[in-house]
Design a protein around this motif. Structure first.
Motif, short mmCIF file in Angstrom:
data_model
loop_
_atom_site.label_atom_id
_atom_site.label_comp_id
_atom_site.label_asym_id
_atom_site.label_seq_id
_atom_site.Cartn_x
_atom_site.Cartn_y
_atom_site.Cartn_z
N PRO A 51 -44.73 45.03 -57.25
CA PRO A 51 -46.04 45.65 -57.48
C PRO A 51 -45.90 47.14 -57.80
N LYS A 52 -46.85 47.67 -58.56
CA LYS A 52 -46.85 49.10 -58.89
C LYS A 52 -46.84 49.95 -57.62
N SER A 53 -47.53 49.49 -56.60
CA SER A 53 -47.59 50.25 -55.35
C SER A 53 -46.21 50.44 -54.73
N THR A 54 -45.32 49.50 -54.96
CA THR A 54 -43.95 49.63 -54.44
C THR A 54 -43.25 50.81 -55.10
N ILE A 55 -43.39 50.94 -56.41
CA ILE A 55 -42.77 52.06 -57.11
C ILE A 55 -43.37 53.37 -56.62
N GLY A 56 -44.69 53.40 -56.47
CA GLY A 56 -45.35 54.60 -55.97
C GLY A 56 -44.86 55.00 -54.60
N ARG A 57 -44.70 54.02 -53.72
CA ARG A 57 -44.24 54.30 -52.36
C ARG A 57 -42.79 54.77 -52.36
N ILE A 58 -41.95 54.18 -53.21
CA ILE A 58 -40.55 54.61 -53.31
C ILE A 58 -40.48 56.05 -53.79
N GLU A 59 -41.21 56.35 -54.87
CA GLU A 59 -41.17 57.69 -55.44
C GLU A 59 -41.76 58.74 -54.51
N ALA A 60 -42.70 58.35 -53.68
CA ALA A 60 -43.31 59.28 -52.72
C ALA A 60 -42.48 59.42 -51.45
N GLY A 61 -41.41 58.62 -51.34
CA GLY A 61 -40.57 58.69 -50.15
C GLY A 61 -41.17 57.96 -48.96
N LEU A 62 -42.13 57.09 -49.22
CA LEU A 62 -42.77 56.35 -48.14
C LEU A 62 -42.13 55.00 -47.87
N ALA A 63 -41.28 54.57 -48.77
CA ALA A 63 -40.61 53.28 -48.63
C ALA A 63 -39.13 53.44 -48.95
N SER A 64 -38.31 52.74 -48.22
CA SER A 64 -36.87 52.72 -48.46
C SER A 64 -36.52 51.41 -49.16
N PRO A 65 -36.20 51.49 -50.44
CA PRO A 65 -35.94 50.25 -51.18
C PRO A 65 -34.63 49.60 -50.75
N ARG A 66 -34.60 48.30 -50.86
CA ARG A 66 -33.37 47.55 -50.60
C ARG A 66 -32.36 47.85 -51.71
N VAL A 67 -31.12 47.57 -51.45
CA VAL A 67 -30.06 47.80 -52.43
C VAL A 67 -30.35 47.02 -53.70
N GLU A 68 -30.80 45.78 -53.58
CA GLU A 68 -31.08 44.98 -54.77
C GLU A 68 -32.20 45.60 -55.61
N THR A 69 -33.18 46.21 -54.96
CA THR A 69 -34.26 46.87 -55.69
C THR A 69 -33.74 48.12 -56.38
N LEU A 70 -32.91 48.89 -55.70
CA LEU A 70 -32.30 50.07 -56.33
C LEU A 70 -31.47 49.67 -57.54
N PHE A 71 -30.76 48.57 -57.43
CA PHE A 71 -29.95 48.10 -58.55
C PHE A 71 -30.83 47.73 -59.74
N LYS A 72 -31.93 47.03 -59.47
CA LYS A 72 -32.85 46.66 -60.55
C LYS A 72 -33.47 47.89 -61.19
N ILE A 73 -33.81 48.87 -60.37
CA ILE A 73 -34.37 50.12 -60.90
C ILE A 73 -33.35 50.81 -61.78
N SER A 74 -32.10 50.86 -61.33
CA SER A 74 -31.06 51.52 -62.13
C SER A 74 -30.88 50.82 -63.48
N GLN A 75 -30.97 49.50 -63.50
CA GLN A 75 -30.86 48.77 -64.76
C GLN A 75 -32.05 49.06 -65.66
N ALA A 76 -33.25 49.06 -65.10
CA ALA A 76 -34.46 49.29 -65.88
C ALA A 76 -34.50 50.71 -66.45
N LEU A 77 -33.92 51.66 -65.72
CA LEU A 77 -33.93 53.05 -66.15
C LEU A 77 -32.65 53.43 -66.90
N ASN A 78 -31.75 52.46 -67.05
CA ASN A 78 -30.49 52.67 -67.75
C ASN A 78 -29.69 53.84 -67.18
#
Length: 97
Positions: A51-78
């Motif tokens: 969900p978009k709210s997950t990205i917002g919470r991660i960027e605001a420092g309110l959520a600690s993403p799992r390693v798998e989520t960080l990996f997906k983000i790194s792929q999406a952002l190249n």
């Protein structure tokens, strides 16, 4: 370390404060790269299947993403996803995204 973090570390512990600072650095890197690519939070969320709210919470420092989520983000952002546990003498985990 600022006076605030020193006082907070005396209450919660230095490792806790270091973890928060690291998470803040990662969140800032994600937000900066997303903006460099002119990508909205919704677009990033759609690309990685959260969900978009997950990205917002991660960027605001309110959520600690799992390693798998960080990996997906790194792929999406190249950007590389590197976990470097050999950085200097402090023996802490350093993550560069």
């Amino acid at each position: 370390m600022s006076d605030f973090f020193k006082k907070y570390a005396s209450i919660r512990g230095e490792q806790h404060v270091q973890r928060l600072q690291l998470e803040g650095t990662i969140a800032a890197q994600i937000k900066e790269r997303r903006k460099q690519l002119n990508m909205s939070q919704q677009e990033l969320a759609d690309r990685i299947g959260v969900p978009k709210s997950t990205i917002g919470r991660i960027e605001a420092g309110l959520a600690s993403p799992r390693v798998e989520t960080l990996f997906k983000i790194s792929q999406a952002l190249n950007i590389p996803f590197i976990i470097d546990g050999t950085n200097g003498h402090d023996h802490h985990l350093h993550i560069q995204v």
